[in-house]
Structure formats: structure tokens, C-alpha cells
Motif scaffolding. Structure first.
Motif, PDB file in Angstrom:
ATOM      1  N   ASN A 221     -31.670 107.364  -3.235  1.00  8.73           N
ATOM      2  CA  ASN A 221     -30.525 106.570  -3.249  1.00  8.73           C
ATOM      3  C   ASN A 221     -30.188 106.070  -1.672  1.00  8.73           C
ATOM      4  N   LEU A 222     -29.749 107.444  -1.175  1.00  8.71           N
ATOM      5  CA  LEU A 222     -29.659 107.280   0.279  1.00  8.71           C
ATOM      6  C   LEU A 222     -30.477 106.453   1.264  1.00  8.71           C
ATOM      7  N   LEU A 223     -31.889 106.847   0.875  1.00  8.80           N
ATOM      8  CA  LEU A 223     -32.765 106.601   1.736  1.00  8.80           C
ATOM      9  C   LEU A 223     -33.192 104.849   1.383  1.00  8.80           C
ATOM     10  N   PHE A 224     -32.678 104.302   0.029  1.00  6.43           N
ATOM     11  CA  PHE A 224     -32.913 102.906  -0.017  1.00  6.43           C
ATOM     12  C   PHE A 224     -31.523 102.175   0.247  1.00  6.43           C
ATOM     13  N   GLY A 225     -30.633 102.916   0.812  1.00  5.16           N
ATOM     14  CA  GLY A 225     -29.472 102.085   1.130  1.00  5.16           C
ATOM     15  C   GLY A 225     -28.246 102.273   0.628  1.00  5.16           C
ATOM     16  N   ALA A 226     -28.059 103.168  -0.344  1.00  3.45           N
ATOM     17  CA  ALA A 226     -26.673 103.653  -1.015  1.00  3.45           C
ATOM     18  C   ALA A 226     -25.571 103.987   0.060  1.00  3.45           C
ATOM     19  N   LYS A 227     -24.628 103.586  -0.250  1.00  2.00           N
ATOM     20  CA  LYS A 227     -23.295 103.981   0.647  1.00  2.00           C
ATOM     21  C   LYS A 227     -22.376 104.692  -0.133  1.00  2.00           C
ATOM     22  N   ALA A 228     -22.562 104.737  -1.602  1.00  2.00           N
ATOM     23  CA  ALA A 228     -21.820 105.809  -2.525  1.00  2.00           C
ATOM     24  C   ALA A 228     -22.991 106.226  -3.405  1.00  2.00           C
ATOM     25  N   ILE A 229     -22.409 107.248  -4.101  1.00  6.82           N
ATOM     26  CA  ILE A 229     -23.297 107.629  -5.177  1.00  6.82           C
ATOM     27  C   ILE A 229     -22.619 107.631  -6.575  1.00  6.82           C
ATOM     28  N   LYS A 230     -23.152 106.941  -7.429  1.00  4.22           N
ATOM     29  CA  LYS A 230     -22.947 106.828  -8.752  1.00  4.22           C
ATOM     30  C   LYS A 230     -23.458 107.817  -9.905  1.00  4.22           C
ATOM     31  N   ILE A 231     -22.756 108.404 -10.465  1.00  3.94           N
ATOM     32  CA  ILE A 231     -23.287 109.213 -11.592  1.00  3.94           C
ATOM     33  C   ILE A 231     -22.774 108.884 -13.072  1.00  3.94           C
ATOM     34  N   CYS A 232     -23.599 109.282 -13.825  1.00  2.80           N
ATOM     35  CA  CYS A 232     -22.945 109.131 -15.372  1.00  2.80           C
ATOM     36  C   CYS A 232     -22.593 110.788 -15.431  1.00  2.80           C
ATOM     37  N   LEU A 233     -21.495 110.988 -15.769  1.00  2.00           N
ATOM     38  CA  LEU A 233     -20.927 112.182 -15.756  1.00  2.00           C
ATOM     39  C   LEU A 233     -21.196 112.824 -17.179  1.00  2.00           C
ATOM     40  N   ASP A 234     -20.777 112.006 -18.139  1.00  2.00           N
ATOM     41  CA  ASP A 234     -20.651 112.645 -19.347  1.00  2.00           C
ATOM     42  C   ASP A 234     -21.265 111.183 -20.697  1.00  2.00           C
ATOM     43  N   CYS A 235     -22.016 110.558 -20.037  1.00  2.00           N
ATOM     44  CA  CYS A 235     -22.597 109.525 -20.975  1.00  2.00           C
ATOM     45  C   CYS A 235     -23.297 110.183 -22.160  1.00  2.00           C
ATOM     46  N   LYS A 236     -23.917 111.448 -21.976  1.00  2.00           N
ATOM     47  CA  LYS A 236     -24.555 112.028 -23.160  1.00  2.00           C
ATOM     48  C   LYS A 236     -24.044 113.393 -23.262  1.00  2.00           C
ATOM     49  N   PRO A 237     -23.785 113.984 -24.347  1.00  3.60           N
ATOM     50  CA  PRO A 237     -23.303 115.416 -24.561  1.00  3.60           C
ATOM     51  C   PRO A 237     -23.947 116.378 -23.600  1.00  3.60           C
ATOM     52  N   TRP A 238     -25.119 115.970 -22.863  1.00  6.17           N
ATOM     53  CA  TRP A 238     -25.619 117.021 -22.125  1.00  6.17           C
ATOM     54  C   TRP A 238     -25.280 116.691 -20.725  1.00  6.17           C
ATOM     55  N   GLY A 239     -24.236 116.243 -20.268  1.00  6.48           N
ATOM     56  CA  GLY A 239     -23.621 115.814 -18.909  1.00  6.48           C
ATOM     57  C   GLY A 239     -23.822 116.726 -17.879  1.00  6.48           C
ATOM     58  N   TYR A 240     -23.254 116.366 -16.883  1.00  9.17           N
ATOM     59  CA  TYR A 240     -23.090 117.317 -15.630  1.00  9.17           C
ATOM     60  C   TYR A 240     -22.142 118.407 -15.736  1.00  9.17           C
ATOM     61  N   SER A 241     -22.441 119.838 -15.058  1.00 12.55           N
ATOM     62  CA  SER A 241     -21.506 120.659 -15.178  1.00 12.55           C
ATOM     63  C   SER A 241     -20.751 120.483 -13.844  1.00 12.55           C
ATOM     64  N   VAL A 242     -19.658 121.458 -13.641  1.00  9.57           N
ATOM     65  CA  VAL A 242     -18.804 121.264 -12.384  1.00  9.57           C
ATOM     66  C   VAL A 242     -19.703 121.687 -11.197  1.00  9.57           C
ATOM     67  N   ASP A 243     -20.780 122.578 -11.305  1.00  6.01           N
ATOM     68  CA  ASP A 243     -21.664 123.018 -10.121  1.00  6.01           C
ATOM     69  C   ASP A 243     -22.542 121.889  -9.967  1.00  6.01           C
ATOM     70  N   ASP A 244     -22.901 121.240 -11.036  1.00  9.80           N
ATOM     71  CA  ASP A 244     -23.950 119.802 -10.617  1.00  9.80           C
ATOM     72  C   ASP A 244     -23.053 118.864  -9.859  1.00  9.80           C
ATOM     73  N   ASP A 267     -13.215 116.175 -21.836  1.00 15.46           N
ATOM     74  CA  ASP A 267     -13.717 117.458 -20.909  1.00 15.46           C
ATOM     75  C   ASP A 267     -14.555 117.229 -19.847  1.00 15.46           C
ATOM     76  N   GLY A 268     -15.138 115.909 -19.863  1.00  9.99           N
ATOM     77  CA  GLY A 268     -15.882 115.273 -18.685  1.00  9.99           C
ATOM     78  C   GLY A 268     -14.951 115.182 -17.384  1.00  9.99           C
ATOM     79  N   ALA A 269     -13.738 114.644 -17.891  1.00  8.73           N
ATOM     80  CA  ALA A 269     -12.701 114.352 -16.805  1.00  8.73           C
ATOM     81  C   ALA A 269     -12.291 115.627 -16.144  1.00  8.73           C
ATOM     82  N   GLN A 270     -12.256 116.697 -16.913  1.00 15.60           N
ATOM     83  CA  GLN A 270     -11.624 118.114 -16.294  1.00 15.60           C
ATOM     84  C   GLN A 270     -12.840 118.671 -15.626  1.00 15.60           C
ATOM     85  N   ARG A 271     -14.083 118.400 -15.884  1.00 16.51           N
ATOM     86  CA  ARG A 271     -15.272 118.734 -14.903  1.00 16.51           C
ATOM     87  C   ARG A 271     -15.179 118.181 -13.803  1.00 16.51           C
ATOM     88  N   ALA A 272     -15.046 116.625 -13.682  1.00 20.44           N
ATOM     89  CA  ALA A 272     -14.844 115.927 -12.432  1.00 20.44           C
ATOM     90  C   ALA A 272     -13.743 116.296 -11.683  1.00 20.44           C
TER      91      ALA A 272
END
Ligand SMILES: [Zn+2]
Length: 459
Positions: A221-244, A267-272
Motif C-alpha cells: 500500500n505504501l509503495l502504491f501511494g497510501a498515506k494512511a493504512i486502513k484495516i478491517c479490525l473485526d469485520c470477521k470473528p477472526w479479526g486482528y489481535s493486539v499484537d497484529d 471487543d474489537g474496540a478494546q483491542r484497538a
């Protein structure tokens, strides 16, 4: 065959030149012609600083080229400067939509408001052209910065930023995120046939499950010009952990980018919050206790507060959004103005039966802020100061009306510190020292260019 060989050689040379251009891109304007800078003196009846909530009467703002050179009551106006008389008006810095998708417009017909079908039906080139139009519509309503956070096809958002920065078309400063990075599936629920046989999730989402994939996705994403990174933190039950999430933050930081995350569960908000994310988007399930934690850690909220209007939304939906916003504001969360205004319907008309444009539809989200009972001066701060911080544009000297900063400003009738509806009626817009709207009328004749007049290396 020979023709083909010549073409191949030409492409190879162009590729090498592209690499060379990148090497020199750090230096600044990248080939823009140097010369005497245009001087503009703006007479502001009142000049508002939303950060402090103060206003100063009868100020002169001297603009040289793209930037603000001097501000004060007694600034000498140099001979040859163009004088713009806004002495009847209140000048405020430009507005920010901290969460939108300029290259996405889903519709009732034919896709029944399901953007999965919009993505299948509308090509990235078509969406990029829609984005160029949407960007100008936003600028006309005073938005000089927009965080364009994914769902933009195959990098229509970074192309939009580049086109505006290079000077092809006028528009807000776009903070593009490139593709939304997500665990398996993104926000889609595709069939096995479409998922396995057609890779349907890509490019609307860039999947990354393991730590190696996260690093690779951020770098792409950075290579192709992103100036921010957007993630889908908890769009699915297998979302990202605090370490991720911490890994996303660290990797994005290498490219000077902050992380914005779609958050839909408690729960996703708490991880964020635990990971120290920069911007939480949506966050409908966040508790008052979590709002207090966000305030303590200075985590920005872009709660995309859809209003109830004659053309869209529901009373219940607006109440939910207003209650959430009010809780966040009361706990001291740095709240931002954000919309997700990425849809269209045949109902989007004002009471005179005229189409509302994307800028008017966007600023109309003020209805939710008013329903939440948030004071005008705090709403103005969300629209400006908090937006610049969430978009992270201070580091580029953009946002407030300050000496040395890019000359981005808006003028309105009345006093937006006491009546926020004043910002609906934008009479004047300046972006990078160029006048885009004057006396309530958009004028682009001098702002459309046949080439990258600001320099082809400008990204
Ligand atoms: Zn969104």
C-alpha cells in the motif's frame, strides 16, 4: 515485430527514468517551474482559530504562492498583490472529512445499496472519474482535506491524490489508504466459486492473516501511494489481535502513515485501544468506559454519524449515532467529523427539488452533531483541528491558518463559533493559495491544467 521491440525498449527506458525520478522525489517540487510567486492579500472581517475558539477582527492574510506569508491587522499589502475583500465574512481554516470513500458510489438501483455489486459493475477507471468529481464537490463545500479510506477499487484513491497534488485538477488534500487490509474475506461474504475461482475479495480488500502477510500488505500500500493504512479490525470473528495491530502501527510508521481501523464490536474496540490505534472508525459498540480510555490515549474517533433526512437514514439510526457521539464528546475523546458518504439515490434532492451534491450531502451530517447537542465551537473543532490531527497533516504544514502553512481557507457568513449552520453556506474557498470558490460560485477555469504543473514527482 520491430515496432514491438522499439516499444519494449521505450518502456524499459521509461521504467529506468521512473526509478531515477523516485530517487530525487525526496527533494520537493519535482520539476515544477520556478519563478516569481503570486501574492494575494485577503481582508478577513473575522478570522477564527477553531483550536482556541477565538476570533480576531479585521485581519489581513498575505499569501505568497501556495503558502501563508503574514497574518495581522497591520500587514502591509505589497504593490501588485491581488486583494480579495472578505471583510463582510468570517474566515475559517478548511474542513476535514475524516472518513469517506470518494471512488465508491453505491445506489438503490440497480444494486439495492449493496456495494459488493457496485464493485462488480463499476470499473476502477469509472470510479476514479467519479472520485475526481466527488473531490471537487467536497472542496466546493469547504473540505480541504479528506481521508479516503479504501473501497476505492484498484488504487483510485492514490491516483486521485496524485492528480490533485500534481495540479491536473483542483481538489482537497486526499489522505488515501490504498486497499483495505483485512483477514480472510474482508467485509464480503462471497461464494466459494467467486472466492476461490475469481479471487473476488481483491482488490476491494487486500487479505493479510499472518504477520509476514501484514508486513507485505502494508508495504505494498505504501509503495502504491497510501498515506494512511486502513484495516478491517473485526469485520470477521477472526479479526486482528493486539499484537497484529501493533505490527500494523509499526510497519505503517516506517512510511510515515497512521492506522485507521474499522471497528464494529466492543471487543474489537478494546483491542484497538490496547494497541494504541490512531483512528477508530464507526465504533458503534464502544462503551462510555472505553471512550474514557480513548480520551486518555488520544485515540481519534471517526464515528460516521449518518443523519436522518428527508432523503436518507432513520430517526432511530440518527439517535443511536448522536448518543454515541455525545458519550464520546463528554468523555473528552478527540471526535472528528466523518461520514462514509459514498452512496447515491434518486431522493437526494433539497426542498426545492434540486440535486444535492456530494459536498452538500457531506456537510449535512451536522444534523447528527446538533441532535447530540454538541456546541458549535466544538463541532467546528471536530471539522478542523481534530480532523487535521486524525489525518496527520500538521507534519506537512497543512491545516490551520498559520504563517508558513499551506493557504487553505474558507469564508462563511455569520459566526460558526455560535451557529454551526454558518459553515453550510461557504462563500469562498482557497486551496494551496488558489481561489476555487468566490462569491459562492466555483470557478475552475484557471485550475484545470493540461499537465502536472506542480511537478510530476509530486505524490
Ligand atoms: Zn467506510
Amino acid at each position: 515485430m520491430l515496432k514491438r521491440l522499439v516499444l519494449t525498449t521505450a518502456l524499459a527506458v521509461a521504467a529506468v527514468a521512473g526509478v531515477a525520478a523516485d530517487v530525487h522525489a525526496q527533494g520537493g517540487r519535482g520539476g515544477a517551474p520556478a519563478g516569481p510567486q503570486k501574492l494575494t492579500a485577503i481582508r478577513a472581517g473575522r478570522l477564527v482559530d477553531p483550536e482556541t475558539g477565538n476570533a480576531a477582527a479585521n485581519q489581513i492574510i498575505l499569501v505568497e504562492g501556495e503558502r501563508i506569508k503574514e497574518i495581522g491587522a497591520n500587514v502591509a499589502i505589497p504593490a501588485g498583490a491581488e486583494v480579495i475583500d472578505l471583510s463582510r465574512l468570517t474566515v475559517v481554516p478548511g474542513f476535514v472529512d475524516t472518513h469517506t470513500h470518494l471512488a465508491m458510489t453505491y445506489k438503490e438501483v440497480p444494486e439495492n445499496n449493496i456495494y459488493y455489486y457496485t464493485y462488480v459493475a463499476d470499473s476502477t477507471p469509472l470510479r476514479a472519474i467519479q472520485a475526481a468529481s466527488s473531490a471537487m464537490q467536497l472542496l466546493g463545500s469547504g473540505f480541504t482535506v479528506a481521508c479516503d479510506t479504501g473501497n476505492n477499487g484498484n488504487y483510485a484513491d492514490t491516483a486521485l491524490r496524485q492528480a490533485i497534488e500534481q495540479g491536473w485538477i483542483p481538489g482537497p488534500t486526499i489522505i488515501p489508504s490504498g486497499l483495505i487490509i483485512s483477514t480472510t474475506g474482508g467485509q464480503f461474504t462471497p461464494t466459494p466459486e467467486m472466492y476461490k475461482g475469481h479471487n473476488i475479495v481483491y482488490p476491494e480488500y487486500l487479505e493479510a492473516n499472518s504477520r509476514d502477510e501484514i508486513v507485505k500488505a502494508v508495504r505494498e500500500n505504501l509503495l502504491f501511494g497510501a498515506k494512511a493504512i486502513k484495516i478491517c479490525l473485526d469485520c470477521k470473528p477472526w479479526g486482528y489481535s493486539v499484537d497484529d495491530i501493533k505490527l500494523f502501527i509499526a510497519e505503517a510508521a516506517k512510511g510515515g502513515a497512521k492506522v485507521h481501523a474499522h471497528v464494529q464490536t466492543r471487543d474489537g474496540a478494546q483491542r484497538a485501544i490496547d494497541a494504541g490505534l490512531h483512528v477508530i472508525v464507526h465504533g458503534q459498540q464502544i462503551t462510555p468506559e472505553q471512550h474514557a480510555q480513548m480520551a486518555q490515549k488520544t485515540i481519534y474517533l471517526a464515528s460516521t454519524d449518518t443523519p436522518f433526512t428527508p432523503y436518507h437514514g432513520s430517526a432511530q439510526g440518527q439517535k443511536r449515532a448522536a448518543d454515541q457521539l455525545k458519550s464520546a464528546w463528554e468523555k473528552g475523546v478527540p471526535v472528528t467529523f466523518s461520514t462514509d458518504m459514498d452512496y447515491w439515490s434518486e431522493n437526494f434532492k433539497n426542498d426545492k427539488g434540486e440535486w444535492m451534491n456530494r459536498g452538500e450531502l457531506t456537510i449535512n451530517f451536522l444534523l447528527t452533531w446538533k441532535a447530540a447537542g454538541i456546541p458549535a465551537k466544538d463541532t467546528l473543532k471536530a471539522l478542523t483541528t481534530n480532523g487535521y490531527k486524525a489525518a496527520d497533516v500538521y507534519k506537512d504544514q497543512r491545516g490551520p491558518i498559520k504563517v508558513g502553512y499551506f493557504a487553505d481557507m474558507v469564508a462563511v457568513e455569520g459566526d460558526p463559533l455560535t451557529n454551526i449552520d454558518a459553515v453550510r453556506n461557504v462563500q469562498f474557498v482557497m486551496k494551496n493559495g488558489e481561489v476555487f470558490k468566490r462569491n459562492g460560485v466555483i470557478t475552475v477555469d484557471k485550475l484545470l491544467h493540461p499537465g502536472p504543473v506542480n511537478g510530476f514527482r509530486r505524490r
